[in-house]
Design a protein around this motif. Structure first.
Motif, short mmCIF file in Angstrom:
data_model
loop_
_atom_site.label_atom_id
_atom_site.label_comp_id
_atom_site.label_asym_id
_atom_site.label_seq_id
_atom_site.Cartn_x
_atom_site.Cartn_y
_atom_site.Cartn_z
N GLY A 17 0.81 -1.21 0.00
CA GLY A 17 0.00 0.00 0.00
C GLY A 17 0.84 1.26 0.00
N GLU A 18 0.19 2.38 -0.29
CA GLU A 18 0.85 3.69 -0.32
C GLU A 18 0.19 4.63 0.67
OE1 GLU A 18 0.68 5.13 -4.30
OE2 GLU A 18 2.11 3.64 -5.08
N ILE A 19 1.01 5.48 1.30
CA ILE A 19 0.51 6.48 2.22
C ILE A 19 0.96 7.85 1.71
CG2 ILE A 19 2.54 6.16 3.71
CD1 ILE A 19 -0.91 7.02 5.08
N LYS A 20 0.00 8.80 1.62
CA LYS A 20 0.36 10.13 1.14
C LYS A 20 -0.38 11.19 1.97
CE LYS A 20 -3.07 10.21 -2.61
NZ LYS A 20 -3.28 10.37 -4.06
N LYS A 21 0.25 12.36 2.05
CA LYS A 21 -0.32 13.47 2.82
C LYS A 21 -1.32 14.22 1.95
CE LYS A 21 1.00 17.52 5.52
NZ LYS A 21 2.14 18.32 6.05
N ILE A 22 -2.55 14.46 2.47
CA ILE A 22 -3.58 15.19 1.74
C ILE A 22 -3.55 16.66 2.14
CG2 ILE A 22 -6.05 15.36 1.23
CD1 ILE A 22 -4.71 12.79 0.23
N GLU A 23 -3.46 16.90 3.43
CA GLU A 23 -3.32 18.24 3.99
C GLU A 23 -2.74 18.09 5.38
OE1 GLU A 23 -7.41 19.66 5.63
OE2 GLU A 23 -7.84 18.63 3.72
N ASP A 24 -2.61 19.17 6.12
CA ASP A 24 -2.01 19.09 7.44
C ASP A 24 -2.76 18.09 8.31
OD1 ASP A 24 -0.18 20.96 6.72
OD2 ASP A 24 -1.10 22.65 7.80
N ASN A 25 -2.02 17.10 8.84
CA ASN A 25 -2.53 16.07 9.76
C ASN A 25 -3.54 15.11 9.12
OD1 ASN A 25 -1.00 17.21 11.87
ND2 ASN A 25 -2.64 18.64 12.37
N ILE A 26 -3.74 15.19 7.82
CA ILE A 26 -4.66 14.29 7.12
C ILE A 26 -3.85 13.46 6.12
CG2 ILE A 26 -6.73 14.04 5.71
CD1 ILE A 26 -7.28 15.25 8.44
N PHE A 27 -3.95 12.13 6.25
CA PHE A 27 -3.19 11.23 5.38
C PHE A 27 -4.13 10.20 4.76
CE2 PHE A 27 -0.23 13.01 8.35
CZ PHE A 27 0.95 13.17 7.62
N GLU A 28 -3.76 9.75 3.58
CA GLU A 28 -4.58 8.76 2.88
C GLU A 28 -3.74 7.51 2.60
OE1 GLU A 28 -7.62 9.69 -0.31
OE2 GLU A 28 -6.06 8.71 -1.53
N TYR A 29 -4.28 6.38 3.03
CA TYR A 29 -3.64 5.09 2.75
C TYR A 29 -4.48 4.37 1.71
CZ TYR A 29 -2.18 0.23 3.30
OH TYR A 29 -1.74 -1.04 3.05
N SER A 30 -3.83 3.82 0.68
CA SER A 30 -4.55 3.10 -0.37
C SER A 30 -3.76 1.85 -0.76
CB SER A 30 -4.77 3.98 -1.60
OG SER A 30 -3.54 4.41 -2.14
N ILE A 31 -4.51 0.82 -1.17
CA ILE A 31 -3.86 -0.44 -1.53
C ILE A 31 -4.72 -1.21 -2.52
CG2 ILE A 31 -4.92 -1.72 0.38
CD1 ILE A 31 -2.31 -3.34 0.59
N ILE A 32 -4.07 -1.94 -3.41
CA ILE A 32 -4.72 -2.90 -4.29
C ILE A 32 -4.22 -4.27 -3.89
CG2 ILE A 32 -4.93 -3.73 -6.67
CD1 ILE A 32 -4.55 -0.85 -7.60
N CYS A 33 -5.14 -5.16 -3.52
CA CYS A 33 -4.72 -6.51 -3.10
C CYS A 33 -5.81 -7.52 -3.45
CB CYS A 33 -4.38 -6.56 -1.61
SG CYS A 33 -5.76 -6.31 -0.50
N PHE A 34 -5.50 -8.79 -3.27
CA PHE A 34 -6.43 -9.85 -3.64
C PHE A 34 -7.63 -9.95 -2.70
CE2 PHE A 34 -2.62 -11.87 -5.77
CZ PHE A 34 -3.09 -11.67 -7.06
N ASP A 35 -7.41 -9.77 -1.40
CA ASP A 35 -8.48 -10.01 -0.42
C ASP A 35 -8.39 -8.97 0.68
OD1 ASP A 35 -10.40 -10.96 1.25
OD2 ASP A 35 -9.67 -13.02 1.32
N THR A 36 -9.20 -7.89 0.56
CA THR A 36 -9.16 -6.81 1.55
C THR A 36 -9.77 -7.23 2.90
OG1 THR A 36 -11.22 -5.99 0.56
CG2 THR A 36 -9.17 -4.92 -0.12
N SER A 37 -10.55 -8.30 2.93
CA SER A 37 -11.13 -8.75 4.20
C SER A 37 -10.05 -9.14 5.21
CB SER A 37 -12.09 -9.92 3.98
OG SER A 37 -11.39 -11.07 3.53
#
Length: 404
Positions: free
Chosen positions: A343-363
Motif C-alpha cells: 500500500g501507499e501512504i500520502k499526505k492530503i493536507e495538514d494532519n490528514i493522510f490517505e492510505y490506499s492499496i490494491i490486493c487480492f483479499d481486503t477482508s
C-alpha cells in the motif's frame, strides 16, 4: 481389540489426538467417534504418559474433559517432542541396528550377503538376505548408511554424515535455540538428549509449540519442492485427494500458523492450505514449468495481504483517510510505513493522510484497519461487504461502550 502400548507405530494417529486435546480442549470421550472408546482410552493413556505434568482434567455437564495445559513462555523445552521419541520397534530392529553399525564402523564397504553372514555368525540366529537388505535400504533413507556399486554388486558403508564422535557441546547454545525456535526443532531435542544438554538460557514470549506436530508433513512438502514435484494432499475431514504444486511455506507473525502456498491445476490459480489441516502428503510427478510458477507466485505475493489469493473478483481496492498529528504522532506514520505491505501512504493536507492499496483479499486487512479506530475519517472499499462489516462492527462497539 486395541492393545495399549506406550510406543506408537503411526504418528498421524497420535497427532490427531494431541491436536484435539491441545487446541480444542473441550472434547469428552464421547466426542471422539472416529474409533472405539477403547482406542480413545489407549491414546489418552499414551499421551498422559508423555505429558503427565501438563494434563488437566475438568468435569463438565457433558462429561470429563482432558486438556493439555502448557504455558509456552515458562517451559525450557517443548513437551510435545516426546511423541516423536516413542516409535515402536521389534527385538530384531534393535538387534540389527547395533550389529549393522558395529560391523560397518571400520568403514569397510560390505554387500548384503556379507552383512547377513557376519550378523548370523555373531548373533547365533539365521537371517535372510532380504531382511538385511530392507534394513540397509531403510537406513540409507535415514542417512545412516551410504550405498555404492562395484560392478553388479551393491555395497554399504556408514555415511560420512553420521558424526558419532562429534562433541555438540561446542555449539550447545545454538542447538538449544534451534530446538525451540527453528523448523524441525525435534532434531535439536534429539541431539540435546544424546549430548546431555539442557536449555538454561532461552525462553520465548511467543512459543508456538503445537506446530511440531506438522513437521512430518512439512518435511515431505519441502522435499517435493526441492525435487520440483507435484503432490497429492489429503485434507482433514475431506474424503477427496487434492493435487497441488507446492511452492512456498508462509508463516503468520501473529499466530505462528504455517500455510502451504501451492498452485492448483484444477482451478488454475494459487491458493493456500493450513499445514495442520493436511493429513497426508504423497509425491506425484515432476512439474515441468515449476520455475515459471515460482516467478509468477513472486509477482502475485506483492498483492497478498495475508495468505489469501482472493475470491471471484480477485483484485480489490481499499482507501482509508486518517487523522494523524504530525508533530506528536510521528510513530503512527512510521508504523504505517513499516506495516503497509504494497500500500501507499500520502499526505492530503495538514494532519490528514490517505492510505490506499490494491490486493487480492481486503477482508484480511480488517484486524489491522481496526487498530486505527479513532483516527479513521473515511473508509472506502471496492468489496462492499468488507466496508459494511467494518461499519457494523463499529456500531456494535459503540452500543457496548456508549454509556461509558
Amino acid at each position: 481389540m486395541a492393545v495399549f502400548s506406550e510406543l506408537i507405530k503411526n504418528f498421524d494417529k497420535i497427532r490427531d489426538y494431541i491436536r484435539d486435546l491441545y487446541i480444542y480442549g473441550f472434547k469428552t470421550r464421547d466426542d471422539f467417534k472416529q474409533k472405539s472408546g477403547r482406542s480413545y482410552d489407549n491414546e489418552k493413556r499414551r499421551i498422559e504418559s508423555y505429558m503427565h505434568d501438563y494434563i488437566i482434567q475438568k468435569n463438565t455437564k457433558k462429561g470429563k474433559n482432558i486438556i493439555i495445559n502448557v504455558d509456552a513462555s515458562k517451559i525450557a523445552s517443548n513437551p510435545l517432542y516426546a511423541a516423536w521419541k516413542s516409535k515402536s520397534f521389534t527385538s530384531n530392529d534393535i538387534m540389527l541396528h547395533f550389529y549393522l553399525l558395529d560391523i560397518l564402523s571400520d568403514n569397510i564397504p560390505r554387500s548384503v550377503p556379507e552383512l547377513t553372514e557376519i550378523i548370523s555368525e555373531k548373533s547365533g540366529r539365521i537371517f535372510e538376505n532380504q531382511t538385511i537388505r530392507l534394513k540397509c535400504v531403510e537406513y540409507e533413507k535415514e542417512g545412516l548408511l551410504f550405498s555404492e556399486k562395484d560392478g553388479k554388486k551393491l555395497y554399504y558403508r556408514i555415511s560420512e554424515m553420521f558424526f558419532s564422535d562429534f562433541n555438540y557441546k561446542y555449539i550447545s547454545d545454538a542447538i538449544c535455540f534451534f530446538s525451540e525456535a527453528g523448523f524441525f526443532g525435534e532434531i535439536g531435542s534429539y541431539i540435546m538428549d544424546n549430548s546431555d544438554l539442557k536449555n538454561e538460557i532461552f525462553s520465548f514470549k511467543h512459543h508456538y509449540i503445537v506446530h511440531t506436530l506438522d513437521d512430518a508433513v512439512l518435511y515431505k512438502i519441502i522435499n517435493a519442492m526441492r525435487m520440483k514435484k507435484s503432490v497429492l494432499l489429503k485434507i482433514h475431514k475431506s474424503k477427496s485427494v487434492n493435487k497441488a504444486v507446492p511452492l512456498k511455506i508462509l508463516i503468520s507473525a501473529a499466530t505462528g500458523r504455517r500455510y502451504l502456498c501451492f498452485y492448483s491445476e484444477k482451478s488454475n490459480r494459487f491458493t493456500t492450505y493450513r499445514l495442520d489441516a493436511i493429513k497426508t502428503v504423497e509425491f506425484a510427478e515432476v512439474f515441468e514449468n515449476y520455475d515459471l510458477l515460482k516467478t509468477k507466485l513472486r509477482n502475485n505475493l506483492q498483492k497478498v495481504w495475508g495468505v489469501s489469493f482472493g475470491g471471484a473478483s480477485r483484485i480489490e481496492f481499499l482507501r482509508m483517510r486518517l487523522f494523524i498529528d504530525e508533530e506528536r504522532e510521528k510513530y503512527i506514520l512510521e508504523r504505517i510505513l513499516k506495516e503497509r505491505r504494497s500500500g501507499e501512504i500520502k499526505k492530503i493536507e495538514d494532519n490528514i493522510f490517505e492510505y490506499s492499496i490494491i490486493c487480492f483479499d481486503t477482508s484480511e486487512m480488517t484486524p489491522w484497519i481496526k487498530t486505527f479506530i479513532g483516527r479513521i475519517i473515511e473508509l472506502e472499499c471496492s468489496e462492499k461487504s468488507v466496508e459494511k462489516r467494518f461499519q457494523d462492527d463499529f456500531k456494535i462497539m459503540y452500543e457496548m461502550y456508549k454509556e461509558v
